[in-house]
Design an enzyme around this catalytic site. Sequence first.
Site, PDB file in Angstrom:
ATOM      1  N   ASN A  11       0.871  -1.174   0.000  1.00  0.00           N
ATOM      2  CA  ASN A  11       0.000   0.000   0.000  1.00  0.00           C
ATOM      3  C   ASN A  11       0.907   1.224   0.000  1.00  0.00           C
ATOM      4  OD1 ASN A  11      -1.854   2.004   0.422  1.00  0.00           O
ATOM      5  ND2 ASN A  11      -2.450   1.344   2.482  1.00  0.00           N
ATOM      6  N   LYS A  13       0.131   4.202  -0.468  1.00  0.00           N
ATOM      7  CA  LYS A  13      -0.546   5.403   0.040  1.00  0.00           C
ATOM      8  C   LYS A  13      -0.258   6.583  -0.900  1.00  0.00           C
ATOM      9  CE  LYS A  13      -0.246   3.353   4.567  1.00  0.00           C
ATOM     10  NZ  LYS A  13      -0.280   3.485   6.016  1.00  0.00           N
ATOM     11  N   HIS A  95      -9.626   1.359   4.334  1.00  0.00           N
ATOM     12  CA  HIS A  95      -8.384   1.552   5.098  1.00  0.00           C
ATOM     13  C   HIS A  95      -8.647   2.508   6.258  1.00  0.00           C
ATOM     14  CE1 HIS A  95      -4.339   2.783   6.145  1.00  0.00           C
ATOM     15  NE2 HIS A  95      -3.948   1.641   5.605  1.00  0.00           N
ATOM     16  N   GLU A  97      -7.077   4.925   7.320  1.00  0.00           N
ATOM     17  CA  GLU A  97      -6.880   6.346   6.985  1.00  0.00           C
ATOM     18  C   GLU A  97      -8.108   6.908   6.273  1.00  0.00           C
ATOM     19  OE1 GLU A  97      -3.089   5.680   5.103  1.00  0.00           O
ATOM     20  OE2 GLU A  97      -2.303   5.145   7.079  1.00  0.00           O
ATOM     21  N   GLU A 165      -5.954  -4.756  10.243  1.00  0.00           N
ATOM     22  CA  GLU A 165      -4.877  -3.802  10.510  1.00  0.00           C
ATOM     23  C   GLU A 165      -5.195  -3.008  11.767  1.00  0.00           C
ATOM     24  OE1 GLU A 165      -2.661  -2.524   6.756  1.00  0.00           O
ATOM     25  OE2 GLU A 165      -4.615  -1.577   6.593  1.00  0.00           O
ATOM     26  N   GLY A 171       1.969   2.336  10.629  1.00  0.00           N
ATOM     27  CA  GLY A 171       2.923   3.437  10.489  1.00  0.00           C
ATOM     28  C   GLY A 171       3.611   3.831  11.787  1.00  0.00           C
ATOM     29  N   SER A 211       2.922  -2.031  10.345  1.00  0.00           N
ATOM     30  CA  SER A 211       4.358  -2.091  10.608  1.00  0.00           C
ATOM     31  C   SER A 211       4.982  -3.462  10.319  1.00  0.00           C
ATOM     32  CB  SER A 211       4.665  -1.638  12.038  1.00  0.00           C
ATOM     33  OG  SER A 211       4.261  -0.286  12.224  1.00  0.00           O
TER      34      SER A 211
HETATM   35  P1  PGA Z   1       2.503   0.317   7.580  1.00  0.00           P
HETATM   36  O1  PGA Z   1       1.068   0.558   6.893  1.00  0.00           O
HETATM   37  O2  PGA Z   1       3.031  -0.976   7.054  1.00  0.00           O
HETATM   38  O3  PGA Z   1       3.330   1.509   7.153  1.00  0.00           O
HETATM   39  O4  PGA Z   1       2.276   0.270   9.058  1.00  0.00           O
HETATM   40  C1  PGA Z   1       0.182  -0.503   6.715  1.00  0.00           C
HETATM   41  C2  PGA Z   1      -1.068  -0.026   6.037  1.00  0.00           C
HETATM   42  O5  PGA Z   1      -1.487   1.108   6.313  1.00  0.00           O
HETATM   43  O6  PGA Z   1      -1.674  -0.739   5.228  1.00  0.00           O
END
Ligand code: PGA
Length: 248
Positions: A11, A13, A95, A97, A165, A171, A211
């Site tokens: 992803n 983003k 997601h 976000e 997640e 993140g 992460s």
């Molecule tokens: P990350 O993000 O691996 O940077 O923690 C995962 C995601 O948002 O799908």
Amino acid sequence: MSSRKFCVGGNWKMNGDQKSIAEICKVLSDAPLDANTEVVIGCPAIYLMFARNLLPCSIGVAGQNSYKVAKGAFTGEISPAMLKDIGADWVILGHSERRAIFNESDELIAEKAEHALSEGLKVIACIGESLEEREAGKTNDVVARQMCAYAKKIKDWTNVVVAYEPVWAIGTGKTATPDQAQEVHAYLRQWLAENISKEVSSSLRIQYGGSVTAANARDLAKKPDIDGFLVGGASLKPEFVDIINARK
Ligand code: PGA
């Protein structure tokens, strides 16, 4: 190990430009990737065609969002039909976000998933609890509520992958431990068996996200109910290859 095919999504983003995307696509094209792992790249919409043209056909390409109808007066949105038209075969929906920053509700996300599936896209349907919810002991309730919303709209789960997640792990560098992740994945399987069917419970792939790195992917991948990953930050780096190969 289960018969579910391991599935790793990147992803990206809202990151990258033509130069850096061309570089990552080259790394992925040249690397020896485990043929037993399905790979999907969630690319910013504007670069989807560019990435599609640079990646081998064995790697799928995903939009990171799509709207719930095919076309019309929805300034700024893109539709599943458009994603399909430029060669994307997947879309990431729900997601955290999108939920937190863009206020997307469980219901809207489920409607988007329903429409994307009806247009023939495969869907990575994201769910996950916040730190506050986890600390209040509500993790199972939250993921069950999110799954319920999807289940009201999704009748055929064949083209769905669920991405669990935990928001506190995204993140932050604070990965869920393999046991913490497995516990929720096992709960989700039980929820699916009780609320959808035993068949869906045993065949639906559930990714872990939050992460994931080359350093922790192998241990997470050993857990029986973890069928892959959704990877943010590390999917922009060459270590993504090691994550894809976590079961090799
Ligand atoms: P990350 O993000 O691996 O940077 O923690 C995962 C995601 O948002 O799908």
